[in-house]
Each structure stands twice: as C-alpha cells, then as structure tokens.
Write a protein that holds these residues in place. Structure first.
Motif, short mmCIF file in Angstrom:
data_model
loop_
_atom_site.label_atom_id
_atom_site.label_comp_id
_atom_site.label_asym_id
_atom_site.label_seq_id
_atom_site.Cartn_x
_atom_site.Cartn_y
_atom_site.Cartn_z
N LEU A 94 100.79 49.01 14.27
CA LEU A 94 100.08 49.08 15.64
C LEU A 94 98.64 48.81 15.70
CD1 LEU A 94 102.12 52.24 16.97
CD2 LEU A 94 102.36 49.70 17.89
N ALA A 95 97.98 49.49 14.71
CA ALA A 95 96.47 49.05 14.43
C ALA A 95 96.08 47.43 14.34
CB ALA A 95 96.02 49.83 13.24
N LEU A 96 97.00 47.07 13.46
CA LEU A 96 97.06 45.62 12.92
C LEU A 96 97.23 44.65 14.41
CD1 LEU A 96 96.68 43.52 10.85
CD2 LEU A 96 99.04 43.68 10.33
N ILE A 97 98.09 44.91 15.08
CA ILE A 97 98.43 44.47 16.39
C ILE A 97 97.27 44.37 17.30
CG2 ILE A 97 99.76 44.17 18.31
CD1 ILE A 97 102.35 45.25 16.68
N GLY A 98 96.75 45.57 17.47
CA GLY A 98 95.65 45.89 18.28
C GLY A 98 94.06 45.16 17.95
#
Length: 255
Positions: A44-48
């Motif tokens: 999720l942090a990578l997507i953000g």
C-alpha cells in the motif's frame, strides 16, 4: 508467546512478545503471521509512493510513504527474530513516522519554516539515541499515544473543512481501521491466555498490522487531498480498478 524453542536467531531478547507460538512454521521466522502481515503495508505504501511521484506531489509525501515502508520492514525484522536490536527497528520508526505526520499536519500554519522541522528532526535523533540504550516498555507506549493524540486536533480540523464527500469517507475509513485494529491489538494482549487454549488463534496482532497498513494509506491519501486543495490543484478521489482510492490532481500550468 514464548516456548522452549529458540531456533535460528537464538534466545528471545525483545521486551515484548505477542500471542503467537514461536517458530511454528519456520526455524527462520519466530512469529510467522506477525511477520507476513506487514506485507500489505509495504504494498500500500508503494502504491502511494508511485502516485505521489507520478503526480509530482511535494517531497514530504514521498518521504511519508517511504517511512511507512521502513516501519513495516522494521516490524517484519522484529517479529521474525524477536531480538532487542531488531525491536528498535520497529519502535524507533514508529516515533519518526508520527513526527513526520506532525510536520505535514501543522507545517502550513507554521510561521518559521525552519524551526519546526529542525526541532522535530533533533527530537527524533535524541529519541533514537536514548531508546537504543534504555529499554522503554510502558513508557514507549505512553509516549507513542501522546504523539498520536497531538495529531488528532489538526486531522479533525481538516475533516470539518473538507467538503468533498469521498475525501470525508477516507477520513472515516482512517478512524474505522484505527479503532478495529486497536481492538485486535488489545484483545491479543489482554486475552492471550484464553486465546492460547483455542483451536485456532485469531492472530489479533497480525490483524492489527493489516488494519494499520490500510489506516496509514487512508491517512496519507486524505492528507494528500487536503494539501492539494491548499495548493489549488483541483484534487478528486478516484479508485484504482474501482477499489483502492487515490488522489488525482490537475496542477495549473504555471506550477
């Protein structure tokens, strides 16, 4: 939850253990579910991060998403080894991350641009140095909760001034995931003795990791929306594949 097995990493030296049997699935992973449950947070942090870079948001948001990944990786190392030195790689980034949230939340109204980041940076460095020597237990939890509480007034202010329905929904999802995740964490700690006798362990601490991964993502996305509004970037909430919300902006040509 300690048992007679020390396995690859040696005896447990961390000050905290969760309600999961050690080395139940691998001799290299002390708490399997508590380790693997950090993977959603990283993704999720990578997507953000990709969204922040692709749309050229301010660097503070890229750093924020990277700090979420660092925290999740540190948590994986800690739960995989249950060593005190790795416990620092979990707890110290937790504090650094909250200091970063405080900067993002309060910096728009800060009159002296260098004073606040300098103070927060020095605070984080001093905490890391002291925490590497002193084994805080309850004190660390109290300290972390206080940092979280300091962020709530500004988050609430952003919420009440936000008119966009979908952005407000993000804020509500942030609160919901925080509450549900906290209940999972609390249940895992308070009722560990009872849970240990159940046929299936619900893995409350692992669920806490999953919910907090989404919690951080919702918080970051909401803050990106609010900051984009402040900058006049005409933000709107859209959904990736109809599911995961993210912020889409339209910067003026002069920017």
């Amino acid at each position: 939850m300690a048992d007679a097995i020390s396995s690859f990493w040696g005896p447990v030296t961390s000050t905290i253990e969760c309600c999961e049997k050690n080395y139940a699935y691998s001799s290299y992973i002390a708490e399997f579910f508590n380790t693997m449950s950090n993977i959603p947070s990283i993704l999720l942090a990578l997507i953000g991060l990709i969204n922040a870079l692709r749309q050229r948001f301010e660097k503070r948001f890229s750093v924020l998403h990277i700090s979420n990944m660092i925290l999740a990786i540190g948590s994986m190392l800690y739960h995989a080894t249950l060593q005190h030195v790795q416990q620092q790689s979990d707890e110290t980034p937790m504090v650094w991350e909250m200091l970063l949230y405080m900067y993002i939340l309060y910096s728009p109204d800060w009159h002296y641009r260098t004073t606040m980041p300098t103070f927060l940076f020095l605070y984080g460095v001093v905490f890391a140095a002291v925490h590497s020597v002193v084994r805080f237990e309850i004190g660390f939890k109290v300290h972390y909760v206080i940092l979280c509480l300091l962020c709530i007034p500004r988050m609430y202010k952003y919420y009440i001034y936000t008119q966009d329905v979908y952005a407000k929904r993000l804020a509500k999802l942030y609160v919901a995931t925080l509450l549900i995740g906290s209940l999972c964490w609390l249940g895992d700690n308070v009722f560990c003795k009872e849970i240990s006798s159940w046929p299936i362990n619900p893995q409350g601490h692992a669920l806490w990791h999953v919910f907090m991964g989404f919690n951080s993502y919702f918080a970051n996305t909401f803050l990106m929306f609010c900051r984009a509004e402040q900058r006049g970037w005409a933000p709107k909430i859209v959904r990736f594949m109809g599911l995961l919300p993210y912020v889409k902006i339209e910067k003026p040509k002069t920017q």
